[in-house]
Design a protein around this motif. Structure first.
Motif, PDB file in Angstrom:
ATOM      1  N   LEU A 109     -55.670  84.057  54.267  1.00 54.50           N
ATOM      2  CA  LEU A 109     -55.978  82.823  53.902  1.00 54.50           C
ATOM      3  C   LEU A 109     -54.726  81.895  54.220  1.00 54.50           C
ATOM      4  O   LEU A 109     -54.867  80.707  54.814  1.00 54.50           O
ATOM      5  CB  LEU A 109     -56.128  82.688  52.465  1.00 54.50           C
ATOM      6  CG  LEU A 109     -56.418  81.447  51.954  1.00 54.50           C
ATOM      7  CD1 LEU A 109     -57.665  80.734  52.554  1.00 54.50           C
ATOM      8  CD2 LEU A 109     -56.635  81.587  50.348  1.00 54.50           C
ATOM      9  N   PHE A 110     -53.550  82.230  53.854  1.00 51.20           N
ATOM     10  CA  PHE A 110     -52.432  81.567  54.409  1.00 51.20           C
ATOM     11  C   PHE A 110     -52.291  81.302  56.042  1.00 51.20           C
ATOM     12  O   PHE A 110     -51.859  80.080  56.244  1.00 51.20           O
ATOM     13  CB  PHE A 110     -51.003  82.162  53.979  1.00 51.20           C
ATOM     14  CG  PHE A 110     -49.845  81.394  54.282  1.00 51.20           C
ATOM     15  CD1 PHE A 110     -49.191  80.393  53.644  1.00 51.20           C
ATOM     16  CD2 PHE A 110     -48.847  82.283  55.440  1.00 51.20           C
ATOM     17  CE1 PHE A 110     -48.103  79.734  54.145  1.00 51.20           C
ATOM     18  CE2 PHE A 110     -47.686  81.686  55.865  1.00 51.20           C
ATOM     19  CZ  PHE A 110     -47.278  80.340  55.425  1.00 51.20           C
ATOM     20  N   LEU A 111     -52.516  82.045  56.696  1.00 53.46           N
ATOM     21  CA  LEU A 111     -52.280  81.974  58.148  1.00 53.46           C
ATOM     22  C   LEU A 111     -53.385  81.068  58.877  1.00 53.46           C
ATOM     23  O   LEU A 111     -53.397  80.260  59.612  1.00 53.46           O
ATOM     24  CB  LEU A 111     -52.326  83.478  58.803  1.00 53.46           C
ATOM     25  CG  LEU A 111     -51.276  84.550  58.571  1.00 53.46           C
ATOM     26  CD1 LEU A 111     -51.775  85.845  59.224  1.00 53.46           C
ATOM     27  CD2 LEU A 111     -50.133  84.034  58.927  1.00 53.46           C
ATOM     28  N   CYS A 112     -54.639  81.162  57.973  1.00 51.51           N
ATOM     29  CA  CYS A 112     -55.562  80.117  58.410  1.00 51.51           C
ATOM     30  C   CYS A 112     -55.230  78.623  58.144  1.00 51.51           C
ATOM     31  O   CYS A 112     -55.547  77.734  59.071  1.00 51.51           O
ATOM     32  CB  CYS A 112     -56.881  80.568  57.548  1.00 51.51           C
ATOM     33  SG  CYS A 112     -57.768  81.900  58.289  1.00 51.51           S
ATOM     34  N   LEU A 113     -54.702  78.476  56.858  1.00 49.03           N
ATOM     35  CA  LEU A 113     -54.320  77.361  56.693  1.00 49.03           C
ATOM     36  C   LEU A 113     -53.018  76.651  57.481  1.00 49.03           C
ATOM     37  O   LEU A 113     -52.944  75.535  57.883  1.00 49.03           O
ATOM     38  CB  LEU A 113     -53.545  77.211  54.872  1.00 49.03           C
ATOM     39  CG  LEU A 113     -54.981  77.376  54.088  1.00 49.03           C
ATOM     40  CD1 LEU A 113     -54.417  77.748  52.756  1.00 49.03           C
ATOM     41  CD2 LEU A 113     -55.855  76.206  54.197  1.00 49.03           C
ATOM     42  N   LEU A 114     -52.157  77.647  57.899  1.00 52.20           N
ATOM     43  CA  LEU A 114     -51.043  77.537  58.677  1.00 52.20           C
ATOM     44  C   LEU A 114     -51.470  76.779  59.676  1.00 52.20           C
ATOM     45  O   LEU A 114     -51.114  75.873  60.428  1.00 52.20           O
ATOM     46  CB  LEU A 114     -50.327  78.616  58.935  1.00 52.20           C
ATOM     47  CG  LEU A 114     -48.809  78.448  59.637  1.00 52.20           C
ATOM     48  CD1 LEU A 114     -48.245  77.413  59.126  1.00 52.20           C
ATOM     49  CD2 LEU A 114     -48.271  79.766  59.781  1.00 52.20           C
ATOM     50  N   SER A 115     -52.461  77.781  60.588  1.00 47.94           N
ATOM     51  CA  SER A 115     -53.042  77.230  61.955  1.00 47.94           C
ATOM     52  C   SER A 115     -53.737  75.834  61.929  1.00 47.94           C
ATOM     53  O   SER A 115     -53.627  74.944  62.607  1.00 47.94           O
ATOM     54  CB  SER A 115     -53.794  78.213  62.458  1.00 47.94           C
ATOM     55  OG  SER A 115     -55.020  78.582  61.801  1.00 47.94           O
TER      56      SER A 115
END
Length: 769
Positions: A109-115
């Protein structure tokens, strides 16, 4: 395949092979990132390089960033690639700064928000210089975020190195690969694109090694990626259909699979395109098919691990208890049915049984009505009349058609209607005899039906008992077995690992039958022995329909050297003795000998039926008592004539050396244990005589070198003392030699003129290799 043993050390040194493997992983990551950053979709958007950099683990992020940088610095479409590089550097910086917190830095979830944030921010900063509209740019950011999720799932699944993938992991991996194929479309030679050629190869590989599920998912993923890149809808639909067809036709071999996919794709291409464009698409299809055909087997093993769904590990627990309860209830119900059938049959027999007194009454009514001497014959001289009728019924019973000729002289002297009485006796007694025979046959059928219900009840009870006494199912060993088989290129659909009450492990695996499936039994045995850390026997392989079943049991301490010899009675071509021997797959070697009544063809039929039916029931896992009950009822019902056969069984536990003997009317069994010879005999009845029969049984502990002899009646016609002497003196010969020696000696020693079939089965216990 996973490491079986891991050694932990504070100062762990990596071997050259481990260093090389790590380098290859980084290079592959960089290449994937490069092709993803070249994957341009409609409106000239290229978001998938950001997805790869964001979705891979922190350890691989620098390699992914290098590949994405190279891919973006070489313009894929027009200009504007520097905003992607800026977004990529932002993602790289954040992940490296958070590298100490792996849980957050690798959370999907964090990586999706980051991208998503990186793409939106860089787009907002450079928006005025971009040609795309707001909606396209927003869609690009969402695609980057969604791609990050799939990359994260796919990388974790691949790095876990299991023998197969779950459905969502498989879909994630194939979606990621389809993104890379869009980037590979940028590589072309004379109009033939690498991406489409590899798309055909991917669909064929997934269908071959993953079946219908993987083939369909691959086709759908390729079709979706094709739509994003601007390919015609019909061509994309053809890709989706090709994945389904690839999975369906994979069961019939590579050539059938390629042919079916080629025909489906050709139809779609000819409908959507024409001329040189259609020719180029056909070249791509042919090229992908050729690559599929020449692909090495080692690649197939690798792809089989990547693209196959994870096999079902059978772990019955609550379901097992429910099944045991249902089987026990069914067993009790059938037992009640059997008892009810017997009770109703007994009551009906009392009501409907033919009565001889009714014959006498009908003779009087038919022949003596209106006769002036009726009172004299049936009251004054009743004894003489009944004696006469009894004599006449005896004559009818013996086949005479004029019974009045056999009446006493006194009765003949005073009876006025002698001929009429004879006719009445013949008619009514014949009817009585027919009814009696029918009633007897009906009672036999009813008893057999009752026995069949009782036998089935016993069989269900045995199954329930066997299921309830299984100690446990070892899921971890089943998973290791699946992984080991995968490393040999064997794709497993279902697998169970059962440990029985004696602590012995049995592995059962189910896989789809394929034309090019090659099963090396010794390789399978060695691999499973290593991964499960147990000593296994060579597996047994059986085919049922389109499924292949592999069963592997633990290696036993003992093995059996078996021999048999037969001599037919006189000049007969058929032997009345029949035998079977087999390993039941649960560590028991079983011998069955049956001696049919008499000699010749009739005896051969009875013996073969008895031994064959017992062997089938025992191999299916049913108990000895219920198997005998089923056999006995079958023998009783088989023919109106007398039909019987002896049953002699010796079952040797190859793990413990314990032998169990079961005898139903059989000749004595001789055993040599530790150099001393003994005899086991019984007084039980053969099968096919009476309803309620049972085995006489004995248990004997055997050691290496001990011998068991099963013999038919013909071998022991002169007693067993001489056989005991021969068995005690036997040295350094095979089991076949021993059986033949005893048979020939029995034939020569026979002193009476009666000829009988002679069969000897010999089993010598040896140490397993």
């Amino acid at each position: 395949m996973k490491e079986l043993v891991r050694v932990s050390s504070a100062n762990e040194a990596f071997s050259k092979s481990e260093q090389l493997r790590a380098a290859m992983v980084h290079i592959i990551t960089a290449l994937c990132s490069f092709f993803a950053s070249r994957a341009a979709i409609t409106a000239g958007l290229i978001p998938f390089g950001l997805a790869v950099v964001s979705g891979v683990p922190v350890m691989l992020t620098p390699a992914a960033a290098v590949g994405a940088f190279v891919g973006y610095i070489i313009p894929a479409v027009g200009s504007g690639a520097f905003r992607y590089i800026a977004a990529m550097l932002a993602i790289l910086s954040v992940k490296l700064l958070l590298g100490g917190d792996r849980k957050l830095a690798e959370h999907p979830l964090f990586l999706c928000l980051l991208s998503l944030a990186s793409s939106l921010i860089t787009t907002a900063v450079t928006f005025k210089g971009l040609e795309s509209n707001v909606l396209n740019l927003l869609a690009e950011s969402l695609l980057a975020a969604g791609g990050t999720f799939f990359v994260c799932r796919a990388v974790k699944a691949v790095m876990r190195e299991t023998a197969g993938l779950s459905g969502d992991e498989l879909a994630s991996l194939l979606i990621c690969i389809s993104f890379l194929l869009i980037g590979a479309d940028r590589v072309s030679v004379a109009g033939v694109t690498l991406g489409r050629l590899l798309s055909v190869l991917l669909i064929l590989i997934c269908g071959k090694y993953g079946g219908i599920l993987s083939g369909t998912v691959a086709g759908t993923a390729v079709a979706f990626a094709s739509l994003l890149s601007g390919t015609a809808v019909i061509i994309s639909a053809v890709y989706a259909l090709s994945g389904l067809i690839s999975g369906i036709f994979s069961l019939y071999g590579k050539y059938a699979q390629i042919g079916a996919v080629a025909v489906a794709t050709l139809i779609g291409v000819l409908v959507a395109q024409s001329g040189s464009a259609a020719a180029l698409r056909m070249i791509e299809i042919i090229g992908g098919s050729v690559l599929f055909l020449v692909m090495p087997r080692s690649f197939g093993v690798l792809f089989g691990k990547m693209f196959s769904a994870y096999p079902q590990i059978i772990t019955p627990s609550g379901m097992k208890k429910a099944v045991v309860m249902r089987l026990q209830l069914a067993s009790n119900a059938l037992s009640d049915v059997s008892e009810t059938v017997e009770q109703v049959s007994d009551e009906l027999a009392k009501i409907n049984a033919p009565d001889y007194g009714e014959v006498i009454s009908r003779v009087e009514r038919d022949a003596c009505t209106g006769c002036s001497f009726r009172l004299h014959c049936w009251e004054t001289k009743r004894g003489v009349t009944l004696e006469a009728l009894l004599s006449m019924t005896k004559a009818v019973k013996s086949g005479e058609s004029i019974p009045e000729e056999y009446a006493p002289a006194e009765f003949k002297g005073h009876c006025l209607r002698l001929q009429r009485i004879g006719s009445a006796v013949y008619k009514n007694y014949t009817e009585y005899a027919l009814k009696t025979a029918a009633q007897n046959r009906l009672e036999e059928v009813q008893s057999v039906v009752s026995d069949q219900f009782s036998g089935i009840s016993c069989m269900l009870s045995d199954l329930a008992c066997e299921l309830s006494t299984e100690e446990k199912f070892d899921n971890s060993s089943a998973a290791l077995a699946v992984e080991g088989l995968k490393s040999l290129g064997i794709g497993v659909e279902e697998c169970s690992c059962c440990i029985d009450r004696f602590g012995r492990m049995t592995i059962k695996a189910k896989l789809k039958k394929q034309r090019d499936l090659v099963l090396n039994k010794r390789q399978i045995m060695k691999m499973l022995s290593v991964v499960c850390e147990r000593d296994f026997d060579v597996p047994s392989v059986s085919e049922v329909g389109n499924d292949v079943f592999i069963t592997v049991n633990e290696h036993a301490c003992f093995s059996v050297q078996f021999g048999v010899h037969q001599i037919c009675a006189g000049e007969a071509k058929m032997c009345g003795d029949a035998y079977r021997y087999f390993n039941d797959g649960r560590g028991h070697f079983t011998m069955i000998l049956s001696d049919g009544m008499g000699t010749g063809g009739r005896a051969a039929v009875d013996g073969a039926m008895a031994s064959g039916l017992m062997a089938k029931l025992l191999r299916a896992g049913f108990g000895y008592d219920c198997s005998l009950k089923i056999l006995n009822s079958a023998m009783l019902f088989k023919s109106t004539d007398e039909s019987l056969a002896t049953v002699d069984i010796a079952s040797i536990d190859l793990h413990s050396g314990e032998a169990q003997l079961y005898k139903a009317g059989a000749a004595p069994t001789l055993l040599r244990r530790s150099g001393r010879t003994g005899k086991a005999q019984s007084n039980s009845l053969p099968a096919g005589i009476l309803r309620d029969i049972g085995f006489d049984r004995a248990n004997i502990k055997l050691k290496v070198g001990d011998i068991v002899l099963l013999m038919s009646d013909g071998a022991v016609s002169e007693g067993t003392d001489w056989i005991r002497d021969e068995l005690t003196a036997w040295q350094d010969g095979t089991a076949d030699d021993l059986a033949e020696h005893i048979c020939e000696c029995a034939r020569r020693r026979r002193s009476d003129e009666h000829e009988d079939d002679i069969t000897v089965m010999a089993a010598i216990l040896t140490k397993a290799v």
